[in-house]
Design an enzyme around this catalytic site. Structure first.
Site, PDB file in Angstrom:
ATOM      1  CG  ASN A  23      -2.124  -0.940   0.983  1.00 34.74           C
ATOM      2  OD1 ASN A  23      -2.245  -1.548  -0.081  1.00 34.74           O
ATOM      3  ND2 ASN A  23      -2.966  -1.095   1.992  1.00 34.74           N
ATOM      4  CB  CYS A 116     -14.174  -4.359  -4.243  1.00 34.96           C
ATOM      5  SG  CYS A 116     -13.788  -3.774  -2.616  1.00 34.96           S
ATOM      6  NE  ARG A 399      -5.728  -7.372  -5.559  1.00 34.34           N
ATOM      7  CZ  ARG A 399      -6.551  -6.697  -4.770  1.00 34.34           C
ATOM      8  NH1 ARG A 399      -7.686  -7.219  -4.399  1.00 34.34           N
ATOM      9  NH2 ARG A 399      -6.255  -5.482  -4.377  1.00 34.34           N
TER      10      ARG A 399
HETATM   11  C1  UD1 Z   1      -6.739   1.985   1.531  1.00 32.47           C
HETATM   12  C2  UD1 Z   1      -5.953   0.696   1.512  1.00 32.47           C
HETATM   13  C3  UD1 Z   1      -6.780  -0.449   2.060  1.00 32.47           C
HETATM   14  C4  UD1 Z   1      -7.314  -0.085   3.448  1.00 32.47           C
HETATM   15  C5  UD1 Z   1      -8.022   1.252   3.432  1.00 32.47           C
HETATM   16  C6  UD1 Z   1      -8.427   1.735   4.819  1.00 32.47           C
HETATM   17  C7  UD1 Z   1      -4.489   0.974  -0.382  1.00 32.47           C
HETATM   18  C8  UD1 Z   1      -4.135   0.582  -1.771  1.00 32.47           C
HETATM   19  N1  UD1 Z   1      -5.580   0.410   0.144  1.00 32.47           N
HETATM   20  O1  UD1 Z   1      -7.872   1.815   0.682  1.00 32.47           O
HETATM   21  O2  UD1 Z   1      -5.967  -1.618   2.143  1.00 32.47           O
HETATM   22  O3  UD1 Z   1      -8.226  -1.091   3.885  1.00 32.47           O
HETATM   23  O4  UD1 Z   1      -7.162   2.272   2.870  1.00 32.47           O
HETATM   24  O5  UD1 Z   1      -7.324   1.792   5.657  1.00 32.47           O
HETATM   25  O6  UD1 Z   1      -3.790   1.741   0.255  1.00 32.47           O
HETATM   26  N2  UD1 Z   1     -14.631   6.593   0.937  1.00 32.47           N
HETATM   27  C9  UD1 Z   1     -15.692   7.323   0.441  1.00 32.47           C
HETATM   28  N3  UD1 Z   1     -15.472   8.128  -0.643  1.00 32.47           N
HETATM   29  C10 UD1 Z   1     -14.248   8.247  -1.230  1.00 32.47           C
HETATM   30  C11 UD1 Z   1     -13.164   7.508  -0.711  1.00 32.47           C
HETATM   31  C12 UD1 Z   1     -13.385   6.692   0.382  1.00 32.47           C
HETATM   32  O7  UD1 Z   1     -16.806   7.234   0.957  1.00 32.47           O
HETATM   33  O8  UD1 Z   1     -14.114   8.999  -2.210  1.00 32.47           O
HETATM   34  C13 UD1 Z   1     -14.843   5.697   2.111  1.00 32.47           C
HETATM   35  C14 UD1 Z   1     -14.593   4.228   1.788  1.00 32.47           C
HETATM   36  O9  UD1 Z   1     -15.707   3.610   1.191  1.00 32.47           O
HETATM   37  C15 UD1 Z   1     -14.263   3.672   3.155  1.00 32.47           C
HETATM   38  C16 UD1 Z   1     -13.510   4.829   3.831  1.00 32.47           C
HETATM   39  O10 UD1 Z   1     -13.866   5.988   3.096  1.00 32.47           O
HETATM   40  O11 UD1 Z   1     -15.435   3.405   3.864  1.00 32.47           O
HETATM   41  C17 UD1 Z   1     -12.010   4.692   3.815  1.00 32.47           C
HETATM   42  O12 UD1 Z   1     -11.577   4.387   2.503  1.00 32.47           O
HETATM   43  P1  UD1 Z   1     -10.137   4.786   1.961  1.00 32.47           P
HETATM   44  O13 UD1 Z   1      -9.291   5.218   3.112  1.00 32.47           O
HETATM   45  O14 UD1 Z   1     -10.295   5.715   0.817  1.00 32.47           O
HETATM   46  O15 UD1 Z   1      -9.593   3.373   1.440  1.00 32.47           O
HETATM   47  P2  UD1 Z   1      -8.700   3.088   0.187  1.00 32.47           P
HETATM   48  O16 UD1 Z   1      -7.769   4.220  -0.057  1.00 32.47           O
HETATM   49  O17 UD1 Z   1      -9.568   2.618  -0.932  1.00 32.47           O
END
Ligand code: UD1
Length: 420
Positions: A23, A116, A399
């Site tokens: 990550n 997902c 992955r």
């Molecule tokens: C990253 C990590 C993943 C980890 C997650 C939380 C990577 C590649 N992946 O995922 O392994 O589980 O952080 O620590 O680094 N959200 C929204 N709108 C947005 C973006 C996010 O509602 O535009 C929500 C998501 O649905 C989730 C929360 O915010 O409920 C946190 O998500 P986010 O921190 O963005 O996760 P990722 O970056 O996808």
């Protein structure tokens, strides 16, 4: 398709070297799009997600030399700014190219990642922030079409929720924007911090790194020149091996690890009865014969990581009392529960809380991996289940875990990769 066959009951011993963080590596690779000079990245984990993102860079016209843990990337020759569905659908983190492509080239098209297994995972916060920086965004035909012909400008971004990927995308976009961007409620994960440090080391003025307020002084589209970057150790892989030691009641040593990044996992394992010897980049775990129940709630860093929730649930299954596990980040991140129950666990779900009741023993069975971390929880349970456990669909594991079965086998586990 491959699967893992595990014969439970073996004790683990010895040392395991922790790989670079997937990550952390993904945004670092995406950030090379901010440069038109060669960037050298070392300590990359040897996992499918890294190869997928490097493939995307090549499809965009970048030059990539990749040999296991090292990549030399030169994005001077980018001739396309379209991240196609076939790649983005394989890996959601491909969305990380959106910010840097838009900032450097003034336009891009990136396939929408979609939902997902663990939840909807929208990207609305990424898009809203880019719009605040002057981007014109349209969703058409399953793609995000983003344009900022005169470049992005600095803005004050207040994230409604802490988002790791959103913070990373906006940090990268802000690096080449005109003027100052302030990100309020930024993510503070070590992976975000490393990305910020890499961009700051390339000459972008940045304040507040590691805090929830980031101030980034953009270069007004002047491409960056990155120093060689060594990816930080994978804190989730490290935590997973600590759980492997705890569940098998074994003592092992983790090499090349950053204890500071996994202190919540260490402290939860301490509360379950394990003890630790912690040196600068080496951790030895000493097990407990009687694992105590745990209560945990997933949160943003420095809280307990959602990416360790499934593995702790596997350990909690053989604790001597009821554990309570609350998932606050993703709405559907309990897919491992029914599979753990197939191995004899006694876990009950109500909404986003799992009650893990103690059981005397687990029994080997065929189980199916559903997402990356859920898969590793099934492997952990298989290490202590009586008889043989077959974990199917391990492409999820591939992955994100670098040679999981090889590292576990080296520690003494009876685990092999077989073909269906
Ligand atoms: C990253 C990590 C993943 C980890 C997650 C939380 C990577 C590649 N992946 O995922 O392994 O589980 O952080 O620590 O680094 N959200 C929204 N709108 C947005 C973006 C996010 O509602 O535009 C929500 C998501 O649905 C989730 C929360 O915010 O409920 C946190 O998500 P986010 O921190 O963005 O996760 P990722 O970056 O996808």
């Amino acid at each position: 398709m491959d699967y893992l066959q595990i014969k439970g009951g073996a004790k683990l011993q010895g040392n395991v070297t922790i790989s670079g963080s997937k990550n952390a590596a993904l945004p670092i690779i995406a950030a090379t799009l901010l440069s038109d000079k060669e960037a050298t990245l070392t300590n990359l984990p040897n996992v499918v997600d890294i190869r997928t993102l490097l493939k995307l860079l090549k499809m965009l016209g970048g030059e990539v030399e990749h040999d296991n843990t090292v990549a030399k990337i030169n994005n001077a020759s980018i001739n396309s700014t379209k991240a196609v569905y076939t790649i983005v659908s394989q890996m959601r983190a491909s969305i990380l190219v959106l910010g840097p492509l838009l900032a450097r080239f003034g336009e891009c098209e990136v396939s929408l990642p979609g939902g997902c297994a663990i939840g909807q995972r929208p990207i609305d916060l990424h898009l809203k922030a880019l719009e605040a920086m002057g981007a014109h965004i349209e969703i058409k035909g399953g793609y995000v079409h983003a344009e900022a012909p005169d470049g992005l400008h600095g803005a004050k971004i207040i994230f409604d929720k802490v988002t790791v990927g959103g913070t990373e995308n906006i940090v990268m976009a802000a690096a080449l924007a005109k003027g100052v961007t302030t990100i309020i409620n930024a993510a503070k994960e070590p992976e975000v911090v490393q990305l910020c440090e890499m961009i700051r080391d390339a000459g972008v003025e940045m304040e507040g790194v590691g805090t929830d307020t980031l101030i980034i002084h953009g270069t007004d589209r002047k491409p960056l020149k990155f120093k060689d970057t060594t990816v930080i150790p994978d804190r989730i892989e490290a935590g997973t091996y600590l759980c492997a030691a705890a569940i098998t009641k074994s003592s092992i040593t983790l090499d090349k690890v950053n204890a500071e990044h996994i202190r919540t996992s260490i402290s939860k394992l301490e509360s379950m009865g394990c003890s630790f010897d912690i040196k600068k980049d080496e951790i030895t775990i000493y097990p407990t014969e009687t694992i105590k129940p745990v209560s945990l709630i997933t949160m943003e860093y420095p809280g307990f990581p959602t990416d360790m929730q499934a593995q702790f649930m596997a350990v909690a299954v053989i604790a001597n009392g009821e554990s309570l596990i609350e998932e606050r980040l993703f709405e559907n991140r309990f897919m491992h529960v029914s599979e753990l129950n197939r191995l004899g666990a006694d876990i009950w779900l109500k909404g986003n809380i799992a009650a893990v009741h103690p059981v005397q023993e687990l029994y080997g069975a065929d189980v199916m991996a559903t997402d990356l971390r859920a898969s590793s929880a099934l492997v952990l349970a298989g290490l202590v289940a009586n008889g043989t456990t077959n974990v199917h669909r391990i492409y999820h594991l591939d992955r994100g875990y670098d040679n999981l079965e090889g590292k576990l086998a080296q520690l003494g586990a009876d685990i092999v990769r077989l073909k269906e």
